[in-house]
Write a protein that holds these residues in place. Structure first.
Motif, PDB file in Angstrom:
ATOM      1  N   GLN A   3     -26.701 -26.789  -0.073  1.00 16.31           N
ATOM      2  CA  GLN A   3     -26.018 -27.894  -0.747  1.00 16.31           C
ATOM      3  C   GLN A   3     -26.997 -28.730  -1.568  1.00 16.31           C
ATOM      4  OE1 GLN A   3     -22.985 -28.337  -1.230  1.00 16.31           O
ATOM      5  NE2 GLN A   3     -21.703 -27.784   0.512  1.00 16.31           N
ATOM      6  N   ARG A   4     -28.225 -28.919  -1.056  1.00 14.56           N
ATOM      7  CA  ARG A   4     -29.187 -29.766  -1.765  1.00 14.56           C
ATOM      8  C   ARG A   4     -29.569 -29.172  -3.114  1.00 14.56           C
ATOM      9  NH1 ARG A   4     -31.399 -32.074  -4.793  1.00 14.56           N
ATOM     10  NH2 ARG A   4     -33.184 -33.505  -4.713  1.00 14.56           N
ATOM     11  N   MET A   5     -29.661 -27.846  -3.200  1.00 17.42           N
ATOM     12  CA  MET A   5     -30.114 -27.230  -4.450  1.00 17.42           C
ATOM     13  C   MET A   5     -29.010 -26.496  -5.201  1.00 17.42           C
ATOM     14  SD  MET A   5     -32.941 -27.745  -5.908  1.00 17.42           S
ATOM     15  CE  MET A   5     -32.895 -26.350  -7.042  1.00 17.42           C
ATOM     16  N   THR A   6     -27.746 -26.654  -4.749  1.00 14.66           N
ATOM     17  CA  THR A   6     -26.665 -26.019  -5.482  1.00 14.66           C
ATOM     18  C   THR A   6     -26.772 -26.324  -6.975  1.00 14.66           C
ATOM     19  OG1 THR A   6     -24.257 -25.928  -5.769  1.00 14.66           O
ATOM     20  CG2 THR A   6     -25.139 -27.977  -4.940  1.00 14.66           C
ATOM     21  N   PRO A   7     -26.540 -25.354  -7.850  1.00 12.88           N
ATOM     22  CA  PRO A   7     -25.954 -24.032  -7.643  1.00 12.88           C
ATOM     23  C   PRO A   7     -26.934 -22.952  -7.175  1.00 12.88           C
ATOM     24  CG  PRO A   7     -26.392 -24.316  -9.967  1.00 12.88           C
ATOM     25  CD  PRO A   7     -26.775 -25.614  -9.298  1.00 12.88           C
ATOM     26  N   PHE A   8     -28.216 -23.318  -6.965  1.00  8.29           N
ATOM     27  CA  PHE A   8     -29.207 -22.351  -6.489  1.00  8.29           C
ATOM     28  C   PHE A   8     -29.191 -22.380  -4.960  1.00  8.29           C
ATOM     29  CE2 PHE A   8     -30.647 -24.396 -10.425  1.00  8.29           C
ATOM     30  CZ  PHE A   8     -30.595 -23.316 -11.286  1.00  8.29           C
ATOM     31  N   ILE A   9     -28.660 -21.317  -4.356  1.00  9.49           N
ATOM     32  CA  ILE A   9     -28.402 -21.353  -2.914  1.00  9.49           C
ATOM     33  C   ILE A   9     -29.370 -20.477  -2.130  1.00  9.49           C
ATOM     34  CG2 ILE A   9     -25.995 -22.093  -3.033  1.00  9.49           C
ATOM     35  CD1 ILE A   9     -25.184 -19.135  -2.917  1.00  9.49           C
ATOM     36  N   LEU A  10     -30.185 -19.679  -2.813  1.00 13.58           N
ATOM     37  CA  LEU A  10     -31.248 -18.932  -2.158  1.00 13.58           C
ATOM     38  C   LEU A  10     -32.362 -18.716  -3.161  1.00 13.58           C
ATOM     39  CD1 LEU A  10     -31.238 -16.017   0.319  1.00 13.58           C
ATOM     40  CD2 LEU A  10     -32.373 -15.631  -1.882  1.00 13.58           C
ATOM     41  N   LEU A  11     -33.596 -18.878  -2.689  1.00 16.03           N
ATOM     42  CA  LEU A  11     -34.767 -18.534  -3.493  1.00 16.03           C
ATOM     43  C   LEU A  11     -35.755 -17.827  -2.582  1.00 16.03           C
ATOM     44  CD1 LEU A  11     -36.735 -20.827  -5.997  1.00 16.03           C
ATOM     45  CD2 LEU A  11     -37.754 -18.936  -4.746  1.00 16.03           C
ATOM     46  N   ASP A  12     -35.902 -16.516  -2.794  1.00 19.83           N
ATOM     47  CA  ASP A  12     -36.909 -15.705  -2.120  1.00 19.83           C
ATOM     48  C   ASP A  12     -38.004 -15.393  -3.128  1.00 19.83           C
ATOM     49  OD1 ASP A  12     -35.940 -15.568   0.445  1.00 19.83           O
ATOM     50  OD2 ASP A  12     -34.983 -13.611   0.219  1.00 19.83           O
ATOM     51  N   TYR A  13     -39.240 -15.670  -2.752  1.00 23.41           N
ATOM     52  CA  TYR A  13     -40.359 -15.472  -3.665  1.00 23.41           C
ATOM     53  C   TYR A  13     -41.317 -14.444  -3.080  1.00 23.41           C
ATOM     54  CZ  TYR A  13     -44.752 -16.520  -6.120  1.00 23.41           C
ATOM     55  OH  TYR A  13     -45.932 -16.425  -6.838  1.00 23.41           O
TER      56      TYR A  13
ATOM     57  N   GLN B  23     -36.243 -32.363 -19.909  1.00 25.26           N
ATOM     58  CA  GLN B  23     -35.203 -33.387 -19.805  1.00 25.26           C
ATOM     59  C   GLN B  23     -33.913 -32.738 -19.320  1.00 25.26           C
ATOM     60  OE1 GLN B  23     -34.655 -35.980 -23.254  1.00 25.26           O
ATOM     61  NE2 GLN B  23     -32.467 -36.103 -22.829  1.00 25.26           N
ATOM     62  N   PHE B  24     -33.452 -33.180 -18.144  1.00 26.62           N
ATOM     63  CA  PHE B  24     -32.201 -32.701 -17.568  1.00 26.62           C
ATOM     64  C   PHE B  24     -31.414 -33.907 -17.069  1.00 26.62           C
ATOM     65  CE2 PHE B  24     -35.412 -29.362 -16.336  1.00 26.62           C
ATOM     66  CZ  PHE B  24     -35.021 -28.414 -17.276  1.00 26.62           C
ATOM     67  N   PRO B  25     -30.089 -33.822 -17.005  1.00 29.69           N
ATOM     68  CA  PRO B  25     -29.309 -34.929 -16.446  1.00 29.69           C
ATOM     69  C   PRO B  25     -29.781 -35.277 -15.033  1.00 29.69           C
ATOM     70  CG  PRO B  25     -27.856 -33.360 -17.545  1.00 29.69           C
ATOM     71  CD  PRO B  25     -29.221 -32.732 -17.515  1.00 29.69           C
ATOM     72  N   ALA B  26     -29.721 -36.555 -14.691  1.00 30.04           N
ATOM     73  CA  ALA B  26     -30.236 -37.022 -13.391  1.00 30.04           C
ATOM     74  C   ALA B  26     -29.549 -36.341 -12.221  1.00 30.04           C
ATOM     75  CB  ALA B  26     -30.077 -38.543 -13.295  1.00 30.04           C
ATOM     76  N   ASN B  27     -28.254 -36.015 -12.359  1.00 34.07           N
ATOM     77  CA  ASN B  27     -27.528 -35.433 -11.228  1.00 34.07           C
ATOM     78  C   ASN B  27     -27.797 -33.941 -11.058  1.00 34.07           C
ATOM     79  OD1 ASN B  27     -25.888 -34.855 -13.623  1.00 34.07           O
ATOM     80  ND2 ASN B  27     -24.332 -34.150 -12.186  1.00 34.07           N
TER      81      ASN B  27
ATOM     82  N   PRO C 116     -24.621 -29.541 -10.032  1.00 38.39           N
ATOM     83  CA  PRO C 116     -24.155 -29.206  -8.686  1.00 38.39           C
ATOM     84  C   PRO C 116     -22.715 -28.681  -8.685  1.00 38.39           C
ATOM     85  CG  PRO C 116     -25.194 -31.378  -8.708  1.00 38.39           C
ATOM     86  CD  PRO C 116     -25.030 -30.959 -10.140  1.00 38.39           C
ATOM     87  N   ILE C 117     -22.466 -27.710  -7.823  1.00 33.58           N
ATOM     88  CA  ILE C 117     -21.094 -27.264  -7.558  1.00 33.58           C
ATOM     89  C   ILE C 117     -20.668 -27.970  -6.278  1.00 33.58           C
ATOM     90  CG2 ILE C 117     -19.592 -25.299  -7.046  1.00 33.58           C
ATOM     91  CD1 ILE C 117     -21.591 -23.520  -8.562  1.00 33.58           C
ATOM     92  N   ASN C 118     -19.897 -29.005  -6.420  1.00 33.90           N
ATOM     93  CA  ASN C 118     -19.541 -29.843  -5.269  1.00 33.90           C
ATOM     94  C   ASN C 118     -18.314 -29.298  -4.547  1.00 33.90           C
ATOM     95  OD1 ASN C 118     -21.675 -31.757  -5.590  1.00 33.90           O
ATOM     96  ND2 ASN C 118     -20.561 -32.624  -7.331  1.00 33.90           N
ATOM     97  N   GLU C 119     -18.523 -28.143  -3.916  1.00 39.16           N
ATOM     98  CA  GLU C 119     -17.474 -27.489  -3.137  1.00 39.16           C
ATOM     99  C   GLU C 119     -18.069 -27.064  -1.797  1.00 39.16           C
ATOM    100  OE1 GLU C 119     -15.167 -25.458  -6.990  1.00 39.16           O
ATOM    101  OE2 GLU C 119     -16.208 -24.185  -5.548  1.00 39.16           O
ATOM    102  N   PRO C 120     -17.218 -26.884  -0.785  1.00 34.26           N
ATOM    103  CA  PRO C 120     -17.732 -26.434   0.517  1.00 34.26           C
ATOM    104  C   PRO C 120     -18.405 -25.073   0.404  1.00 34.26           C
ATOM    105  CG  PRO C 120     -15.440 -27.162   0.687  1.00 34.26           C
ATOM    106  CD  PRO C 120     -15.758 -27.087  -0.774  1.00 34.26           C
TER     107      PRO C 120
END
Length: 292
Positions: A37-47, A200-204, A256-260
């Motif tokens: 939820q904190r990084m939505t829409p990025f929900i997994l990052l494997d490096y 520069q990106f929107p604050a949200n 953000p995708i503000n969905e469950p």
């Protein structure tokens, strides 16, 4: 414009293997400050930080597995990966290339070190991201975007600072080649030593920077070393990075995708009922067939 500050610099967690071909540090999800939820829409990052694989006559990788409800984005920095899926798609992701797979309603997938590369072995470095889909698009038709490095648009920085590869979204007046379901910026900042770039990106928008090579400083004060990830706070719009030596930085920012989110293994849906349906559909062969 207000400055966007650094909320957290995350060290790479202990690596683990995905299959036998991908030795990864998992940054997302990795706790409450870097959860889905904190990084939505990025929900997994494997490096997969740089790792040397010895020559192998049998390509290492990940066998047949399903996906539903999101997109996988594979960014190749070193090495080559071959992939196939149950819809008949497939190909080779070479150095500098990106494979953007929209799993959506469901695919079976497998990915391995490319055969000829595997025979020689060498340094291997990759990022795999999962990008969530909004509820209205989770059951859309699967598709691929195979993005070759030579097709990626670039913005040249002034003062011999380097360049910004625009994979998705935009940087200044340069637009990315990838199409996305929600607003996303995905950039490779390739900076020469002492090179600077302002963003520069929107604050949200949820924003993070993965330092793939070199070392950087954000906003002249926050040092971020190689293989670390900086999570930016949602408190402003602009920030600057400076390379302490030649550096490559993966910059991610998205609305953000503000969905469950209900996730289990390879499925990311909105409800537990949809997860059950995904497992049932998979077990009943509705994702097609892919030879192991």
């Amino acid at each position: 414009m207000k400055t966007k500050t650094v909320e957290l610099v995350a060290s790479p967690r202990a690596p683990h293997f995905v299959g036998d071909g991908f030795r990864v540090h998992n940054f997302i999800p990795s706790g409450f400050r870097l959860d889905m939820q904190r990084m939505t829409p990025f929900i997994l990052l494997d490096y997969n930080a740089t790792y040397n694989f010895p020559p192998s006559s049998k390509p290492k990788g990940v066998g047949v597995h399903p996906h539903r409800g999101f997109e996988t984005v594979t960014i190749a920095y070193k090495g080559k990966v071959a992939h196939h899926d149950s819809s008949g798609g497939g190909g080779v992701i070479g150095e500098g290339d990106i494979q953007w797979m929209t799993a959506a309603s469901g695919v079976l997938h497998k990915e391995y070190h490319e055969e000829e590369w595997s025979k020689k072995g060498g340094d291997f470095q990759m990022v795999q991201l999962w990008v969530n889909l909004p509820k209205k698009d989770k059951m859309s038709t699967p598709k691929y975007q195979a993005i070759k490095n030579e097709d990626i648009k670039r913005f040249t920085l002034e003062n011999n600072g380097g360049n910004i590869e625009v994979i998705a979204g935009a940087y200044k007046d340069v637009k990315g080649v990838a199409s996305t379901f929600t607003p996303i910026h995905m950039l490779n900042a390739k900076l020469n030593k002492n090179g600077k770039a302002e963003f520069q990106f929107p604050a949200n928008y949820n924003t993070a920077l993965l330092v793939v090579e070199g070392n950087i400083v954000i906003n002249t004060t926050e040092k971020v070393p190689t293989d670390h990830l900086a999570l930016m706070a949602n408190d402003g719009e602009t920030f600057e990075i400076e390379a302490l030596d030649d550096a490559i930085v993966l910059v991610l920012s998205g609305e953000p995708i503000n969905e469950p989110i209900e996730a289990h293994g390879p499925f990311v849906m909105n409800t537990k009922e949809e997860l059950k349906e995904a497992f049932n559909d998979y077990n009943n062969g509705k994702f097609g067939f892919l030879e192991a």
